[in-house]
Design a protein around this motif. Structure first.
Motif, mmCIF file in Angstrom:
data_model
loop_
_atom_site.group_PDB
_atom_site.id
_atom_site.type_symbol
_atom_site.label_atom_id
_atom_site.label_comp_id
_atom_site.label_asym_id
_atom_site.label_seq_id
_atom_site.Cartn_x
_atom_site.Cartn_y
_atom_site.Cartn_z
ATOM 1 N N UNK A 20 0.752 -1.196 -0.215
ATOM 2 C CA UNK A 20 0.159 0.072 0.063
ATOM 3 C C UNK A 20 0.966 1.132 0.050
ATOM 4 N N UNK A 21 0.789 2.279 -0.990
ATOM 5 C CA UNK A 21 1.736 3.176 -1.398
ATOM 6 C C UNK A 21 2.020 3.955 -0.082
ATOM 7 N N UNK A 22 1.101 4.615 0.656
ATOM 8 C CA UNK A 22 1.358 5.580 1.383
ATOM 9 C C UNK A 22 2.171 4.828 2.914
ATOM 10 N N UNK A 23 1.900 3.535 3.054
ATOM 11 C CA UNK A 23 2.395 2.909 4.028
ATOM 12 C C UNK A 23 4.063 2.493 3.723
ATOM 13 N N UNK A 24 4.107 1.955 2.467
ATOM 14 C CA UNK A 24 5.390 1.720 1.965
ATOM 15 C C UNK A 24 6.405 2.695 1.965
ATOM 16 N N UNK A 25 5.867 3.861 1.418
ATOM 17 C CA UNK A 25 6.756 5.161 1.332
ATOM 18 C C UNK A 25 7.374 5.633 2.555
ATOM 19 N N UNK A 26 6.742 5.237 3.773
ATOM 20 C CA UNK A 26 7.530 5.756 5.030
ATOM 21 C C UNK A 26 8.414 4.978 5.521
ATOM 22 N N UNK A 27 8.862 3.628 4.919
ATOM 23 C CA UNK A 27 9.602 2.583 5.472
ATOM 24 C C UNK A 27 10.781 2.559 4.718
ATOM 25 N N UNK A 28 11.040 3.324 3.499
ATOM 26 C CA UNK A 28 12.322 3.013 2.837
ATOM 27 C C UNK A 28 12.836 4.233 2.508
ATOM 28 N N UNK A 29 14.179 4.544 1.794
ATOM 29 C CA UNK A 29 14.672 5.706 1.267
ATOM 30 C C UNK A 29 14.111 5.759 -0.215
ATOM 31 N N UNK A 30 14.112 4.910 -0.879
ATOM 32 C CA UNK A 30 13.743 4.939 -2.399
ATOM 33 C C UNK A 30 12.587 3.832 -2.707
ATOM 34 N N UNK A 31 11.431 4.465 -3.206
ATOM 35 C CA UNK A 31 10.455 3.427 -3.710
ATOM 36 C C UNK A 31 10.806 3.199 -5.341
ATOM 37 N N UNK A 32 10.711 1.941 -5.790
ATOM 38 C CA UNK A 32 11.057 1.935 -7.182
ATOM 39 C C UNK A 32 10.086 1.166 -7.866
ATOM 40 N N UNK A 33 9.101 1.902 -8.244
ATOM 41 C CA UNK A 33 7.790 1.196 -9.178
ATOM 42 C C UNK A 33 8.416 0.612 -10.269
ATOM 43 N N UNK A 34 7.713 -0.420 -10.636
ATOM 44 C CA UNK A 34 7.904 -1.010 -11.911
ATOM 45 C C UNK A 34 6.968 -0.482 -12.945
ATOM 46 N N UNK A 35 7.390 0.778 -13.748
ATOM 47 C CA UNK A 35 6.434 1.361 -14.509
ATOM 48 C C UNK A 35 6.541 1.153 -16.062
ATOM 49 N N UNK A 59 17.007 0.711 -15.690
ATOM 50 C CA UNK A 59 16.348 0.126 -17.020
ATOM 51 C C UNK A 59 16.722 -1.366 -16.602
ATOM 52 N N UNK A 60 15.432 -1.820 -17.132
ATOM 53 C CA UNK A 60 15.325 -3.702 -16.682
ATOM 54 C C UNK A 60 15.275 -4.292 -18.280
ATOM 55 N N UNK A 61 16.470 -5.130 -18.413
ATOM 56 C CA UNK A 61 16.207 -6.001 -19.516
ATOM 57 C C UNK A 61 16.867 -7.402 -18.884
ATOM 58 N N UNK A 109 12.064 5.072 -10.581
ATOM 59 C CA UNK A 109 11.090 4.202 -11.374
ATOM 60 C C UNK A 109 12.019 3.111 -12.004
ATOM 61 N N UNK A 110 11.481 1.953 -12.234
ATOM 62 C CA UNK A 110 12.005 0.843 -13.361
ATOM 63 C C UNK A 110 11.533 1.168 -14.644
ATOM 64 N N UNK A 111 12.089 1.296 -15.691
ATOM 65 C CA UNK A 111 11.696 1.339 -17.069
ATOM 66 C C UNK A 111 12.006 0.430 -17.881
ATOM 67 N N UNK A 112 11.101 0.218 -18.821
ATOM 68 C CA UNK A 112 11.272 -0.880 -19.801
ATOM 69 C C UNK A 112 12.381 -0.962 -20.832
ATOM 70 N N UNK A 113 13.131 -1.692 -20.984
ATOM 71 C CA UNK A 113 14.240 -2.028 -22.037
ATOM 72 C C UNK A 113 14.172 -3.544 -22.775
ATOM 73 N N UNK A 114 12.669 -3.753 -23.051
ATOM 74 C CA UNK A 114 12.439 -5.080 -23.669
ATOM 75 C C UNK A 114 11.265 -4.742 -24.491
ATOM 76 N N UNK A 115 11.279 -5.778 -25.435
ATOM 77 C CA UNK A 115 9.889 -5.741 -26.380
ATOM 78 C C UNK A 115 8.623 -5.895 -25.649
ATOM 79 N N UNK A 116 7.502 -5.162 -26.088
ATOM 80 C CA UNK A 116 6.301 -5.098 -25.360
ATOM 81 C C UNK A 116 5.870 -6.542 -25.536
ATOM 82 N N UNK A 117 4.983 -7.135 -24.474
ATOM 83 C CA UNK A 117 4.658 -8.522 -24.652
ATOM 84 C C UNK A 117 2.911 -8.339 -24.416
#
Length: 419
Positions: free
Chosen positions: A309-324, A407-409, A370-378
């Motif tokens: 849950x975003x608001x709860x997660x955000x208070x527990x770490x330095x960085x939130x890394x959403x897979x966008x 960047x995720x590949x 954010x994690x961003x996409x470096x692979x072909x759309x599926x």
């Protein structure tokens, strides 16, 4: 005064700032090295113990302190060694850092061709950081671990890195910010060896996901302690950041059995409790803590059924890394039903998701990477994600004023990404 080896380290090392003073300080102020402005939300430890700032944001050191470490979101870590008599004030200047990371698997870091491909991009200033898997989706540890449970369940048999400290020294010497990816509750090795710590299906068999891999139970303290022990080990080796992936419950429609009855609130408490415990345990190492979350976590107000849950997660770490990854938004987002249909859809999927997260949490955008996409759309048109598509996502992260991107590949091949 800089001396000998420490002077050389300051020259070659991007991730650390080494300073040796001849006198200890009574109080410490943190400022931006470029602007001189006070750094907000800084974290300081004195001889590995957390020190809280006063109402004005000034840190007061206990008597006899020898080593002071600091960090702040959006900056590099800083280390200060102190000897001698005590002046009134000290000022530590933190260097701003925008992370531009490439992902390497435990096999990618061990492969000369894949590793050198990533290092070549970094050398040409296309990136400045690496995310390296050190505990995999199967629960295997990539380096010679001393964690007793890892050895007992055979997780140490996945070793691809001969010496973690040597790897860290080499990559830090190249000026690279290092992020240790630890796959948390998805753990085939531990779940299979210790079924009492695993998630079970309704028929009492081990639950297995779409990849036929088993998961451990996030409610179980032994499981949580195990992952924190691994995090301590990689932090002690010198990684700048520990990143927890799969720090969640499975996204599964079937009825599952845990060590206790589960509700949304209990799931949220289990995940945020684990992250809080991990962050507390890692205080002595002055290491950043981050967590990967689903892209839809930024839009859903509930826990998405997985304890995130975003608001709860955000208070527990330095960085939130959403897979966008645009391909991962199977239902689209408001105003963009097909996230890969056009350039504007790709850009807006990343940008609007980050805007929504910042609006909801009311925290600095620097807390998001954010994690961003470096692979072909599926999921939609099978569009290739190469230099233009990667550039759109990078621009979206920059326009949202985040702390950078990763960047995720999965193949660890980035030659077509325009970096």
């Amino acid at each position: 005064m800089l001396i000998g080896k420490q002077q050389r380290l300051l020259v070659i090392c991007f991730a650390f700032v080494y300073v040796v003073l001849t006198v200890p300080g009574q109080s410490v102020n943190l400022v931006d090295a470029d602007t001189g402005a006070p750094v907000k939300e800084g974290i300081l430890t004195a001889d590995q113990h957390l020190v809280l700032p006063d109402a004005l944001g000034v840190f007061h050191l206990p008597a006899g302190v020898q080593v002071v470490t600091t960090r702040a979101v959006g900056y590099q870590r800083s280390f200060l060694s102190i000897t001698g008599a005590r002046p009134v004030d000290l000022t530590m200047r933190l260097r701003p850092l925008t992370v531009r990371a490439l992902y390497l698997t435990e096999y990618g870091i061990a492969s000369a061709s894949l590793r050198n491909g990533a290092l070549g991009i970094i050398q040409r200033n296309g990136a400045n950081a690496l995310v390296i898997t050190l505990k995999s989706d199967r629960g295997m540890i990539a380096y010679p671990t001393q964690v007793a449970m890892a050895v007992a369940v055979g997780a140490n048999k996945g070793e691809t890195i001969r010496s973690l400290p040597n790897l860290v020294a080499d990559l830090h010497g190249r000026g690279i910010y290092l992020i240790a990816r630890i796959v948390t509750f998805k753990d085939e090795s531990l779940a299979s060896a210790r079924p009492n710590l695993a998630i079970h299906a309704s028929n009492n068999a081990l639950y297995r996901d779409r990849e036929h891999l088993a998961w451990t139970d996030p409610f179980q303290q032994e499981v949580r302690d195990y992952n924190i022990a691994i995090a301590r080990e990689v932090a002690q080796a010198g990684f700048d950041e520990v990143q927890f992936d799969y720090a969640r419950f499975p996204d599964c429609a079937q009825s599952l059995r845990f060590s206790q009855l589960t509700s949304e609130g209990q799931r949220i408490n289990a995940i945020t409790g684990f992250l809080r415990d991990a962050r507390k345990a890692l205080v002595p190492y002055n290491v950043f803590v981050s967590v990967d979350v689903f892209g839809y976590t930024l839009w859903n107000t509930n826990d998405t059924g997985i304890g995130q849950q975003l608001e709860e997660i955000a208070g527990t770490v330095d960085y939130v890394c959403p897979m966008l990854y645009p391909s991962g938004f199977q239902y689209g987002i408001p105003g963009h039903r097909n996230p890969v249909a056009a350039d504007d859809d790709i850009y807006s999927t990343v940008r609007l998701s980050l805007d929504e997260a910042i609006r909801r949490t009311k925290i600095s955008p620097k807390h998001f990477r954010p994690w961003i996409q470096g692979f072909r759309d599926y999921g939609f048109t099978h569009r290739a994600f190469e230099a233009p598509e990667v550039a759109l996502q990078r621009r979206a992260a920059s326009d949202a004023s985040t702390s950078g991107w990763a960047l995720w590949n999965a193949r660890n091949i980035y030659s077509s990404c325009g970096l």
